[in-house]
Design an enzyme around this catalytic site. Structure first.
Site, PDB file in Angstrom:
ATOM      1  N   ARG A  10      -8.531  49.909  92.847  1.00 38.45           N
ATOM      2  CA  ARG A  10      -7.180  50.235  93.381  1.00 38.45           C
ATOM      3  C   ARG A  10      -7.429  48.495  94.028  1.00 38.45           C
ATOM      4  O   ARG A  10      -8.009  47.866  94.081  1.00 38.45           O
ATOM      5  CB  ARG A  10      -7.187  51.132  94.461  1.00 38.45           C
ATOM      6  CG  ARG A  10      -5.973  51.867  94.979  1.00 38.45           C
ATOM      7  CD  ARG A  10      -5.997  53.203  95.711  1.00 38.45           C
ATOM      8  NE  ARG A  10      -6.789  52.875  97.020  1.00 38.45           N
ATOM      9  CZ  ARG A  10      -6.650  53.933  97.903  1.00 38.45           C
ATOM     10  NH1 ARG A  10      -6.832  55.414  97.646  1.00 38.45           N
ATOM     11  NH2 ARG A  10      -7.349  53.517  98.907  1.00 38.45           N
TER      12      ARG A  10
ATOM     13  N   ARG B 176      -7.104  59.165 112.094  1.00 42.51           N
ATOM     14  CA  ARG B 176      -8.456  57.948 112.142  1.00 42.51           C
ATOM     15  C   ARG B 176      -9.126  57.602 113.206  1.00 42.51           C
ATOM     16  O   ARG B 176      -9.425  56.044 112.829  1.00 42.51           O
ATOM     17  CB  ARG B 176      -7.506  56.872 111.120  1.00 42.51           C
ATOM     18  CG  ARG B 176      -8.551  56.992 109.555  1.00 42.51           C
ATOM     19  CD  ARG B 176      -7.230  55.709 108.570  1.00 42.51           C
ATOM     20  NE  ARG B 176      -7.798  55.200 107.570  1.00 42.51           N
ATOM     21  CZ  ARG B 176      -7.827  56.277 106.313  1.00 42.51           C
ATOM     22  NH1 ARG B 176      -6.836  56.257 106.371  1.00 42.51           N
ATOM     23  NH2 ARG B 176      -8.189  55.966 105.001  1.00 42.51           N
TER      24      ARG B 176
ATOM     25  N   ARG C 254     -13.631  51.903  91.386  1.00 37.61           N
ATOM     26  CA  ARG C 254     -12.374  52.565  91.092  1.00 37.61           C
ATOM     27  C   ARG C 254     -10.899  51.952  91.215  1.00 37.61           C
ATOM     28  O   ARG C 254     -10.065  51.707  90.356  1.00 37.61           O
ATOM     29  CB  ARG C 254     -11.786  53.472  92.830  1.00 37.61           C
ATOM     30  CG  ARG C 254     -10.425  53.786  92.811  1.00 37.61           C
ATOM     31  CD  ARG C 254     -10.246  55.007  93.736  1.00 37.61           C
ATOM     32  NE  ARG C 254     -10.364  55.186  94.745  1.00 37.61           N
ATOM     33  CZ  ARG C 254     -10.220  54.902  96.150  1.00 37.61           C
ATOM     34  NH1 ARG C 254      -9.705  56.106  96.118  1.00 37.61           N
ATOM     35  NH2 ARG C 254     -10.183  53.951  97.468  1.00 37.61           N
TER      36      ARG C 254
ATOM     37  N   LYS D 172     -13.166  62.996  99.659  1.00 37.42           N
ATOM     38  CA  LYS D 172     -12.280  63.267  99.845  1.00 37.42           C
ATOM     39  C   LYS D 172     -10.978  63.248  99.393  1.00 37.42           C
ATOM     40  O   LYS D 172     -10.463  65.055  99.167  1.00 37.42           O
ATOM     41  CB  LYS D 172     -12.162  62.723 101.026  1.00 37.42           C
ATOM     42  CG  LYS D 172     -11.339  63.112 102.571  1.00 37.42           C
ATOM     43  CD  LYS D 172     -11.608  62.276 103.476  1.00 37.42           C
ATOM     44  CE  LYS D 172     -11.582  60.758 103.353  1.00 37.42           C
ATOM     45  NZ  LYS D 172     -10.347  60.136 103.326  1.00 37.42           N
TER      46      LYS D 172
ATOM     47  N   ARG E 111     -13.286  48.690 105.950  1.00 35.60           N
ATOM     48  CA  ARG E 111     -12.752  49.562 105.883  1.00 35.60           C
ATOM     49  C   ARG E 111     -13.564  50.354 106.270  1.00 35.60           C
ATOM     50  O   ARG E 111     -13.354  51.456 106.999  1.00 35.60           O
ATOM     51  CB  ARG E 111     -12.227  50.269 104.084  1.00 35.60           C
ATOM     52  CG  ARG E 111     -10.721  50.056 103.650  1.00 35.60           C
ATOM     53  CD  ARG E 111     -10.329  50.021 102.966  1.00 35.60           C
ATOM     54  NE  ARG E 111     -10.145  51.162 102.391  1.00 35.60           N
ATOM     55  CZ  ARG E 111     -10.417  51.342 101.003  1.00 35.60           C
ATOM     56  NH1 ARG E 111     -10.697  50.416  99.854  1.00 35.60           N
ATOM     57  NH2 ARG E 111     -10.569  52.429 100.287  1.00 35.60           N
TER      58      ARG E 111
HETATM   59  P1  ADP Z   1      -9.776  55.593 101.960  1.00 34.95           P
HETATM   60  O1  ADP Z   1      -9.748  57.117 102.022  1.00 34.95           O
HETATM   61  O2  ADP Z   1      -9.968  55.028 100.424  1.00 34.95           O
HETATM   62  O3  ADP Z   1      -9.947  54.727 102.814  1.00 34.95           O
HETATM   63  P2  ADP Z   1      -6.364  55.946 102.121  1.00 34.95           P
HETATM   64  O4  ADP Z   1      -6.106  56.187 100.947  1.00 34.95           O
HETATM   65  O5  ADP Z   1      -6.851  56.777 102.970  1.00 34.95           O
HETATM   66  O6  ADP Z   1      -7.660  55.704 101.527  1.00 34.95           O
HETATM   67  O7  ADP Z   1      -5.931  54.888 102.616  1.00 34.95           O
HETATM   68  C1  ADP Z   1      -5.635  53.332 102.307  1.00 34.95           C
HETATM   69  C2  ADP Z   1      -5.090  52.986 103.541  1.00 34.95           C
HETATM   70  O8  ADP Z   1      -4.158  52.941 104.508  1.00 34.95           O
HETATM   71  C3  ADP Z   1      -6.322  52.303 104.723  1.00 34.95           C
HETATM   72  O9  ADP Z   1      -7.200  51.289 104.227  1.00 34.95           O
HETATM   73  C4  ADP Z   1      -4.739  52.455 105.885  1.00 34.95           C
HETATM   74  O10 ADP Z   1      -4.583  50.349 106.221  1.00 34.95           O
HETATM   75  C5  ADP Z   1      -3.811  52.398 105.845  1.00 34.95           C
HETATM   76  N1  ADP Z   1      -4.116  54.661 106.426  1.00 34.95           N
HETATM   77  C6  ADP Z   1      -4.332  55.391 105.034  1.00 34.95           C
HETATM   78  N2  ADP Z   1      -4.093  56.699 106.721  1.00 34.95           N
HETATM   79  C7  ADP Z   1      -4.016  55.959 107.616  1.00 34.95           C
HETATM   80  C8  ADP Z   1      -3.689  56.034 108.723  1.00 34.95           C
HETATM   81  N3  ADP Z   1      -3.486  57.458 109.394  1.00 34.95           N
HETATM   82  N4  ADP Z   1      -3.768  55.932 109.976  1.00 34.95           N
HETATM   83  C9  ADP Z   1      -3.416  54.112 109.654  1.00 34.95           C
HETATM   84  N5  ADP Z   1      -3.832  53.610 108.162  1.00 34.95           N
HETATM   85  C10 ADP Z   1      -3.276  54.674 107.458  1.00 34.95           C
END
Ligand code: ADP
Length: 182
Positions: A129, A88, A127, A15, A140
């Site tokens: 991270r 989310r 990846r 994504k 997740r």
């Molecule tokens: P991925 O899509 O690989 O899960 P992201 O970079 O989008 O990774 O998100 C990493 C982390 O950031 C999530 O696991 C969460 O803890 C936090 N996060 C990101 N966006 C949100 C959101 N909209 N609401 C709550 N937590 C978020």
């Protein structure tokens, strides 16, 4: 090309990669809540420290925090925008509806990138991270299934959902997205 967009998909679906490519090519603002949160973490602020603890467990940070981050960015946005990682859950999706009404910029399309489960964990482990450890990834994915997938229904009902097959090469997936949003 549509330019008020939302990208949905499980972690590891590609994504973020597709969102970056699209935003660069079509001069759209990429609003990734994950990236914005990681920026906050890197400043070492109290808010950032609190967020990083939650992110490293694979949990969701508070709706208020992400909403305030997104709101600040969207309100000042003159060109198009692409939301990546937000909303989310249903609470965030409802907040987004109100926010977009307030700024009078309706969402034009939602891109859902689908990918077979077996590839997800492999891709994420590669990846590497900080939140890409196996137990955290599993958490997740579970949160994605429980909290985020109900949004798919919502956007399908609105008739703006575009489903994209993410099990292909990056450029192939990208062409499908361009076609779906043209
Ligand atoms: P991925 O899509 O690989 O899960 P992201 O970079 O989008 O990774 O998100 C990493 C982390 O950031 C999530 O696991 C969460 O803890 C936090 N996060 C990101 N966006 C949100 C959101 N909209 N609401 C709550 N937590 C978020």
């Amino acid at each position: 090309m549509k330019n008020k967009l939302l990208f949905l998909g499980p972690p590891g679906a590609g994504k973020g990669t597709q969102a970056s490519l699209f935003c660069k090519k079509y001069n759209v603002e990429h609003l990734s809540t994950g990236d914005l949160l990681r920026e906050e973490v890197s400043t070492g602020s109290v808010l950032g420290l609190k967020a990083s603890e939650i992110m490293n467990k694979g949990e969701l940070v508070s709706d208020e925090l992400v909403l305030s981050i997104v709101e600040g960015r969207l309100i000042s946005e003159k060109k198009g925008w692409l939301l990546d990682g937000f909303p989310r859950n249903l609470i965030q999706a409802n907040s987004l509806i109100h926010l977009l009404e307030k700024i009078n910029q309706p969402l034009e399309a939602v891109v859902l990138i689908k990918i077979d489960d077996q590839f997800l964990i492999e891709r994420l482990l590669a990846r590497g991270r900080q939140d890409d450890k196996e137990q955290v990834i599993i958490n997740r994915l579970k949160i994605y299934r429980d909290k985020t997938t109900p949004l798919i229904n919502l956007y399908e009902k609105q008739g703006i959902l575009k489903v994209i097959d993410g099990n292909a090469d990056i450029d192939v997936v990208f062409s499908c997205i361009e076609k779906a949003l043209s």
